[in-house]
Design a protein around this motif. Structure first.
Motif, PDB file in Angstrom:
ATOM      1  N   HIS A   1       0.828  -1.195   0.000  1.00 56.99           N
ATOM      2  CA  HIS A   1       0.000   0.000   0.000  1.00 56.99           C
ATOM      3  C   HIS A   1       0.865   1.249   0.000  1.00 56.99           C
ATOM      4  CE1 HIS A   1      -3.374  -2.593   0.935  1.00 56.99           C
ATOM      5  NE2 HIS A   1      -2.760  -3.023   2.021  1.00 56.99           N
ATOM      6  N   GLY A   2       0.252   2.352  -0.435  1.00 56.71           N
ATOM      7  CA  GLY A   2       0.917   3.646  -0.375  1.00 56.71           C
ATOM      8  C   GLY A   2       0.049   4.723  -1.001  1.00 56.71           C
ATOM      9  N   HIS A   3      -0.035   5.873  -0.338  1.00 59.78           N
ATOM     10  CA  HIS A   3      -0.791   7.008  -0.868  1.00 59.78           C
ATOM     11  C   HIS A   3       0.194   8.110  -1.229  1.00 59.78           C
ATOM     12  CE1 HIS A   3      -3.968   9.870  -1.554  1.00 59.78           C
ATOM     13  NE2 HIS A   3      -3.438  10.708  -0.666  1.00 59.78           N
ATOM     14  N   GLU A   4       0.320   8.366  -2.526  1.00 58.22           N
ATOM     15  CA  GLU A   4       1.304   9.321  -3.030  1.00 58.22           C
ATOM     16  C   GLU A   4       2.696   9.033  -2.444  1.00 58.22           C
ATOM     17  OE1 GLU A   4      -0.242  13.198  -2.180  1.00 58.22           O
ATOM     18  OE2 GLU A   4      -1.658  13.135  -3.858  1.00 58.22           O
ATOM     19  N   PRO A   5       3.159   7.806  -2.563  1.00 55.88           N
ATOM     20  CA  PRO A   5       4.428   7.439  -1.913  1.00 55.88           C
ATOM     21  C   PRO A   5       5.623   8.206  -2.446  1.00 55.88           C
ATOM     22  CG  PRO A   5       3.728   5.720  -3.425  1.00 55.88           C
ATOM     23  CD  PRO A   5       2.582   6.682  -3.321  1.00 55.88           C
ATOM     24  N   ALA A   6       5.661   8.494  -3.761  1.00 56.05           N
ATOM     25  CA  ALA A   6       6.828   9.182  -4.315  1.00 56.05           C
ATOM     26  C   ALA A   6       7.001  10.560  -3.680  1.00 56.05           C
ATOM     27  CB  ALA A   6       6.692   9.296  -5.832  1.00 56.05           C
ATOM     28  N   GLU A   7       5.896  11.296  -3.555  1.00 57.61           N
ATOM     29  CA  GLU A   7       5.981  12.642  -2.984  1.00 57.61           C
ATOM     30  C   GLU A   7       6.414  12.588  -1.518  1.00 57.61           C
ATOM     31  OE1 GLU A   7       3.530  11.398  -4.710  1.00 57.61           O
ATOM     32  OE2 GLU A   7       3.060  12.745  -6.392  1.00 57.61           O
ATOM     33  N   ILE A   8       5.840  11.661  -0.761  1.00 54.79           N
ATOM     34  CA  ILE A   8       6.146  11.572   0.669  1.00 54.79           C
ATOM     35  C   ILE A   8       7.577  11.101   0.892  1.00 54.79           C
ATOM     36  CG2 ILE A   8       5.584  10.277   2.767  1.00 54.79           C
ATOM     37  CD1 ILE A   8       2.640  10.455   1.886  1.00 54.79           C
TER      38      ILE A   8
END
Length: 423
Positions: A47-54
């Motif tokens: 899972h991941g929500h906007e992982p690149a930005e974070i």
């Protein structure tokens, strides 16, 4: 299925705050020519929500305490490899895939992994920047993501790289500071080793002699907790002593591979195990040290001895050699090794087997906010160096995953049959 990956953004990630400048000296282990290479791994998250930005933002924060990683390798006027603390940053790529993680089975089938699409690429116009760390975060349609990592081995060993990623994860989860403060402390590894190591020349070593291309084949084997416990029980019944899971797996791998490649009885076979040496210094290296500090445990015996020995006897061979690690490391670091043999450069031959343990480095505990990875995949570095990596299978499986590139095609089937035979 064919995996399509689109890279949507590329660029340098620099420290979010002011960092020291100047030059840092590397230890003589860091400067070993054999470490002038990059380690490549894939870290698979469900899972991941906007992982690149974070992750990108957390990387920028982490590069403040870990500022040497934002620098560049340089060579002193004496030819010594150093770190120039330039603050130029690491290379970061953001990408997206056209399918879900389920469609690729979370990359459980390692030979089918399109690693060239999941590892970061470097644009031609910035090739000369030579970053020490490169990362790509690829998001899948299900929300899962893969972090592809390329890490300069001259700066960190596996424990050090995992420590850095753990710090990034903590900052991504909202902590203001990493729970383990990084410590440079390369001077603790004093340059009293033999001159061949102490010089640490950045120039490449002389070219290797001709080596055959074995075209080593990949094989993955999962060993269940029940099987491991059975082998441990048999060892205890036979010897009255205990052994580790790694020793059990390494002994099995070495003995079964030796049988499978069917050498002459008097042929010498070598097993090389890379062991953490942080605790062997006096005083031990402080918590937070993230440089290279490991030493090879090397065992060389006849093919006949390994092939005919019981599993317990091979485990004992490994244990006896490991027990000599403090003595051998101390002799080497003080420049008292016997002869001209480089322990970091055993013969690169089909008879030499390298094995390392990755499951306890810390990569499997890194959490960017959505839980630890379900899978961590090493990428093969050579087709001529027989290697085995002891890791963990993808969750929710338990036990040990043995990933090997250790036998050529004609020996693969025999090797697999040997490994599957528990007797």
């Amino acid at each position: 299925m064919t995996l399509s990956v689109t890279r949507t953004a590329r660029g340098m990630v620099q420290p979010s705050g002011q960092t020291p400048t100047g030059t840092l000296h590397l230890s003589f282990i860091d400067r070993l020519p054999v470490l002038r290479c990059n380690a490549r791994t894939l870290h698979v998250f469900r899972h991941g929500h906007e992982p690149a930005e974070i992750i990108r933002e957390a990387l920028s924060k982490a590069l403040v305490p870990y500022y040497p990683l934002a620098g560049r390798l340089k060579e002193s006027s004496q030819g010594e490899l150093q770190i120039a603390c330039t603050g130029e940053g690491l290379w970061f790529v953001q990408a997206s895939a056209d399918c879900s993680m389920d469609a690729v089975n979370y990359f459980d089938n390692i030979p089918m992994v399109h690693h060239e699409k999941l590892l970061p690429d470097l644009l031609t116009e910035v090739d000369d920047l030579d970053p020490l760390v490169l990362m790509q975060v690829t998001q899948f349609t299900c929300g899962g993501f893969v972090m592809g990592l390329i890490f300069c081995h001259s700066i960190c060993d596996g424990l050090g790289a995992a420590q850095f990623l753990s710090a990034v994860g903590e900052l991504a989860r909202g902590l203001h500071h990493p729970s383990v403060a990084p410590v440079w402390c390369r001077e603790a590894l004093a340059t009293t080793a033999p001159q061949v190591y102490a010089t640490g020349k950045a120039n490449p070593p002389p070219p290797l002699p001709f080596l055959p291309d074995y075209q080593l084949k990949h094989a993955t084997m999962d060993i269940t907790p029940d099987q491991i416990n059975q082998l441990k029980h048999e060892f205890q019944e036979s010897t009255g002593q205990t052994c580790s899971t790694f020793e059990i797996v390494a002994a099995r791998m070495w003995s079964r591979r030796t049988k499978a490649i069917n050498l002459e009885k008097d042929a010498k076979v070598t097993l090389v195990i890379f062991a953490n040496a942080r605790q062997l210094l006096h005083p031990p290296l402080p918590k937070g040290f993230y440089g290279n500090c490991f030493f090879p445990v090397t065992i060389t015996v006849s093919s006949e001895k390994v092939s005919q020995a019981s599993h317990a006897e091979v485990v004992k061979l490994i244990q006896e050699s490991k027990s000599m690690l403090p003595i051998e490391f101390t002799k080497w670091i003080n420049g008292n090794s016997v002869g001209d043999v480089d322990p970091f450069a055993p013969p690169l031959a089909y008879t030499t087997m390298f094995i390392s343990e990755w499951g306890r480095l810390g990569f499997n505990q890194v959490d960017y906010g959505w839980g630890p990875p379900v899978h961590m995949i090493p990428i093969q570095g050579s087709s001529i160096i027989p290697v085995a990596i002891v890791g963990t299978p993808p969750k929710p499986k338990k036990g040990i995953r043995l990933m090997t590139w250790s036998v050529s095609g004609p020996h693969l089937q025999n090797f697999l049959e040997q490994m599957l035979n528990l007797t």
